[in-house]
Design a protein around this motif. Structure first.
Motif, PDB file in Angstrom:
ATOM      1  N   SER A 235      -5.996 -30.497  -9.327  1.00 24.00           N
ATOM      2  CA  SER A 235      -5.708 -30.520  -7.887  1.00 24.00           C
ATOM      3  C   SER A 235      -4.851 -29.348  -7.435  1.00 24.00           C
ATOM      4  CB  SER A 235      -4.990 -31.825  -7.522  1.00 24.00           C
ATOM      5  OG  SER A 235      -3.627 -31.798  -7.926  1.00 24.00           O
ATOM      6  N   LEU A 236      -4.262 -28.606  -8.366  1.00 25.98           N
ATOM      7  CA  LEU A 236      -3.328 -27.539  -8.004  1.00 25.98           C
ATOM      8  C   LEU A 236      -4.015 -26.305  -7.443  1.00 25.98           C
ATOM      9  CD1 LEU A 236      -0.963 -27.871 -11.090  1.00 25.98           C
ATOM     10  CD2 LEU A 236      -0.425 -28.506  -8.728  1.00 25.98           C
ATOM     11  N   HIS A 237      -5.341 -26.191  -7.637  1.00 22.91           N
ATOM     12  CA  HIS A 237      -6.103 -25.040  -7.125  1.00 22.91           C
ATOM     13  C   HIS A 237      -7.341 -25.523  -6.392  1.00 22.91           C
ATOM     14  CE1 HIS A 237      -3.772 -23.319 -10.486  1.00 22.91           C
ATOM     15  NE2 HIS A 237      -3.798 -22.189  -9.797  1.00 22.91           N
ATOM     16  N   ASP A 238      -7.793 -24.722  -5.425  1.00 23.88           N
ATOM     17  CA  ASP A 238      -9.056 -25.031  -4.774  1.00 23.88           C
ATOM     18  C   ASP A 238     -10.208 -24.483  -5.613  1.00 23.88           C
ATOM     19  OD1 ASP A 238      -9.368 -22.302  -4.233  1.00 23.88           O
ATOM     20  OD2 ASP A 238      -8.743 -22.470  -2.141  1.00 23.88           O
ATOM     21  N   GLU A 239     -11.422 -24.596  -5.097  1.00 21.81           N
ATOM     22  CA  GLU A 239     -12.599 -24.215  -5.877  1.00 21.81           C
ATOM     23  C   GLU A 239     -12.625 -22.726  -6.202  1.00 21.81           C
ATOM     24  OE1 GLU A 239     -14.984 -26.114  -7.276  1.00 21.81           O
ATOM     25  OE2 GLU A 239     -13.677 -27.784  -6.697  1.00 21.81           O
ATOM     26  N   ARG A 240     -11.952 -21.900  -5.397  1.00 26.56           N
ATOM     27  CA  ARG A 240     -11.945 -20.455  -5.635  1.00 26.56           C
ATOM     28  C   ARG A 240     -10.743 -19.997  -6.445  1.00 26.56           C
ATOM     29  NH1 ARG A 240     -15.398 -17.335  -3.100  1.00 26.56           N
ATOM     30  NH2 ARG A 240     -13.951 -15.559  -3.123  1.00 26.56           N
ATOM     31  N   GLY A 241      -9.896 -20.952  -6.787  1.00 32.14           N
ATOM     32  CA  GLY A 241      -8.746 -20.611  -7.615  1.00 32.14           C
ATOM     33  C   GLY A 241      -7.482 -20.297  -6.844  1.00 32.14           C
ATOM     34  N   VAL A 243      -4.047 -21.268  -4.951  1.00 28.13           N
ATOM     35  CA  VAL A 243      -3.083 -22.348  -5.081  1.00 28.13           C
ATOM     36  C   VAL A 243      -3.249 -23.306  -3.903  1.00 28.13           C
ATOM     37  CG1 VAL A 243      -0.622 -22.920  -5.059  1.00 28.13           C
ATOM     38  CG2 VAL A 243      -1.451 -21.009  -6.446  1.00 28.13           C
ATOM     39  N   ALA A 244      -3.362 -24.594  -4.203  1.00 27.28           N
ATOM     40  CA  ALA A 244      -3.640 -25.601  -3.165  1.00 27.28           C
ATOM     41  C   ALA A 244      -2.412 -26.392  -2.751  1.00 27.28           C
ATOM     42  CB  ALA A 244      -4.726 -26.554  -3.661  1.00 27.28           C
ATOM     43  N   VAL A 245      -1.241 -25.999  -3.203  1.00 29.61           N
ATOM     44  CA  VAL A 245      -0.008 -26.688  -2.817  1.00 29.61           C
ATOM     45  C   VAL A 245       0.384 -26.234  -1.413  1.00 29.61           C
ATOM     46  CG1 VAL A 245       2.433 -27.013  -3.363  1.00 29.61           C
ATOM     47  CG2 VAL A 245       0.735 -26.892  -5.206  1.00 29.61           C
ATOM     48  N   ALA A 246       0.474 -27.168  -0.486  1.00 32.38           N
ATOM     49  CA  ALA A 246       0.794 -26.827   0.904  1.00 32.38           C
ATOM     50  C   ALA A 246       2.265 -26.477   1.062  1.00 32.38           C
ATOM     51  CB  ALA A 246       0.445 -28.007   1.812  1.00 32.38           C
ATOM     52  N   GLY A 247       2.540 -25.547   1.996  1.00 27.34           N
ATOM     53  CA  GLY A 247       3.915 -25.231   2.362  1.00 27.34           C
ATOM     54  C   GLY A 247       4.536 -24.063   1.645  1.00 27.34           C
ATOM     55  N   LEU A 248       3.809 -23.437   0.709  1.00 24.02           N
ATOM     56  CA  LEU A 248       4.335 -22.282  -0.001  1.00 24.02           C
ATOM     57  C   LEU A 248       4.135 -21.008   0.817  1.00 24.02           C
ATOM     58  CD1 LEU A 248       2.980 -23.032  -3.592  1.00 24.02           C
ATOM     59  CD2 LEU A 248       5.277 -23.511  -2.692  1.00 24.02           C
ATOM     60  N   HIS A 249       5.033 -20.054   0.619  1.00 24.11           N
ATOM     61  CA  HIS A 249       4.993 -18.792   1.377  1.00 24.11           C
ATOM     62  C   HIS A 249       4.072 -17.786   0.688  1.00 24.11           C
ATOM     63  CE1 HIS A 249       6.582 -15.613   3.998  1.00 24.11           C
ATOM     64  NE2 HIS A 249       6.594 -14.853   2.925  1.00 24.11           N
ATOM     65  N   SER A 250       3.391 -16.971   1.489  1.00 27.32           N
ATOM     66  CA  SER A 250       2.629 -15.811   1.018  1.00 27.32           C
ATOM     67  C   SER A 250       2.938 -14.643   1.941  1.00 27.32           C
ATOM     68  CB  SER A 250       1.128 -16.083   1.019  1.00 27.32           C
ATOM     69  OG  SER A 250       0.795 -17.090   0.099  1.00 27.32           O
TER      70      SER A 250
END
Length: 448
Positions: A235-241, A243-250
């Motif tokens: 669950s930590l990644h989406d299908e493309r790899g 990161v799927a954790v909401a709320g993190l900064h990029s």
């Protein structure tokens, strides 16, 4: 010393002695993670202190805090009114691990094809040697006042560093801080490190049973812990790899080209493996979060019994982007894990360690001086403003302790240094340029 050519000539003159001192330091097995070699870490600090005493520093002291590893603080006065420059490196090294993986003895410096191989030959005893070389170039005509801080526990997380900085703040205060613990963009291309990702590491445990039970009797009804943990990890990644954790900064990264051929060679990716995530390569490596699983506790395949596993653990390593905080990232990761545990399994999250991300304002006279010095040392090639995907949490400690100082993050490493791994090696021609660049930098700073 006023001319660039004079400084170049002096670098060539002092380099053999600097290399000898580096090799002597490398022979000391200062592995801070190994309690059995604590005496070697102390011996390393004493050897560094002796090198500074030989350079006629005004004061040299070995310090520690609350049982931490020894650090060396030294001070040498320059001209009245000249800037003060703090030079940082660390004298502890990573474990060498299996000697069979090395092509030569890990603590016996060995030259092959223009590289000096040994544990610590680059990370970071070469940082100490580079500082010494720059100082020897100027000799008694030092253009600035210099303070040295050579840490002894960087490779185990710099746990007592904040206390050391606080206890010795007056002795370490400076106008410019040069941290020699990073690297350059490529052979022949210098760099200034201006951003580093932070770190959050946790151990995650899921439990579905109070004890192991027969897989035939109960399989199909009771979930086993390994399947459950696998779903949490997936669950930590989406299908493309991504990161799927909401709320993190990029954030955005510098506009730097990272060619596919070089990327594959340096990453060690197996043939046919596809990259994960979306966006520019350097953003995925430097200014976006990443999540990796670096360890699992579960029964081995060989000898595994035909039972449902009651509990399983994973070590999750999350790198966070500059602009984020460990407090936010940890809260986001916890919330994600808690909301993705299937089938009512029990979840446990234990924090292993954290380290803040760093973003440096690379502007101002000190950075102008550094860029000029690097461009000269690399024969007209300007330095790249580089991000680092890994974490050096202590840099944030320096920024917090000395907010008025200009912090320059440099280093001796290159893409094939293999720091922390077998056959760590220092590119000797690049090392000479590093010494020249720092000598030129001190010269430029003395003119500010």
């Amino acid at each position: 010393m006023t001319s660039v050519e004079e400084i170049r000539g002096k670098v060539a003159e002092v380099l053999p002695g600097v290399r000898k001192d580096l090799e002597d330091l490398v022979r000391i097995e200062s592995v801070s993670a190994d309690p059995a070699r604590r005496g070697e870490v102390q011996r390393s600090a004493e050897a560094v202190a002796e090198l500074f005493r030989a350079e006629r520093f005004d004061s040299v002291e070995i310090v520690s805090h609350d049982g931490g590893a020894p650090a060396v603080i030294a001070h040498k006065r320059g001209p009245e009114g000249a800037p003060t420059v703090l030079l940082y490196a660390h004298h502890d090294v990573q474990p060498e691990n299996d000697h069979a993986d090395w092509d030569s003895a890990p603590f016996e410096p060995t030259e092959r094809d223009g590289r000096l191989y040994a544990r610590g030959a680059a990370d970071d005893k070469a940082g100490i040697a580079a500082h010494l070389g720059a100082l020897r170039v100027h000799g008694e005509d030092l253009p600035v006042s210099v303070k040295m801080f050579i840490e002894g526990e960087e490779e185990v997380g710099s746990e007592t560093l904040p206390d050391l900085l606080k206890a010795h703040q007056d002795r370490l205060a400076a106008d410019v801080i040069v941290i020699a613990d990073s690297g350059n963009w490529d052979i022949g291309v210098p760099a200034l490190t201006t951003s580093l990702r932070g770190l959050v590491r946790v151990d995650v445990e899921v439990r579905t049973l109070t004890h192991a039970v027969h897989s035939g009797m109960w399989g199909g009804l009771v979930p086993d812990a390994l399947i459950t943990l696998s779903r949490v990890i997936a669950s930590l990644h989406d299908e493309r790899g991504n990161v799927a954790v909401a709320g993190l900064h990029s954030g955005p990264a510098a506009d730097v080209e990272y060619p596919e051929e070089r990327l594959r060679a340096e990453s060690g990716a197996a043939p046919g493996v596809e990259w994960i995530g979306d966006g520019p390569v350097v953003e995925r490596l430097w200014t976006k979060p990443s999540i990796s699983v670096t360890g699992l506790d579960a029964p081995k395949v060989a000898g595994a019994s035909n039972t449902l596993v009651p509990a399983a653990r994973a070590k999750i390593s999350m790198r966070i982007a500059p602009g984020d905080t460990t407090e936010n990232a940890l809260a986001c990761l916890r919330a994600h894990l808690e909301s993705h545990v299937p089938w009512g399994a029990t979840l446990g999250v234990t924090v292993v360690d954290t380290g803040e991300a760093t973003a440096i304002d690379a502007t101002g006279p000190a950075y102008d001086a550094a860029r000029a010095a690097f461009t000269e040392a690399w024969d007209g090639t300007s330095p790249v403003d580089m991000g680092v995907g890994g974490s050096i949490p202590f840099i944030a400690e320096f920024l917090e302790a000395f907010p008025q100082a200009s912090v320059l993050v440099t280093g001796v490493e290159d893409p094939d240094t293999r720091a922390h791994g077998a056959n760590e090696g220092l590119h000797l021609a690049e090392f000479e340029r590093v010494v020249l660049a720092e000598a030129l930098l001190l010269h430029q700073l003395g003119r500010l």
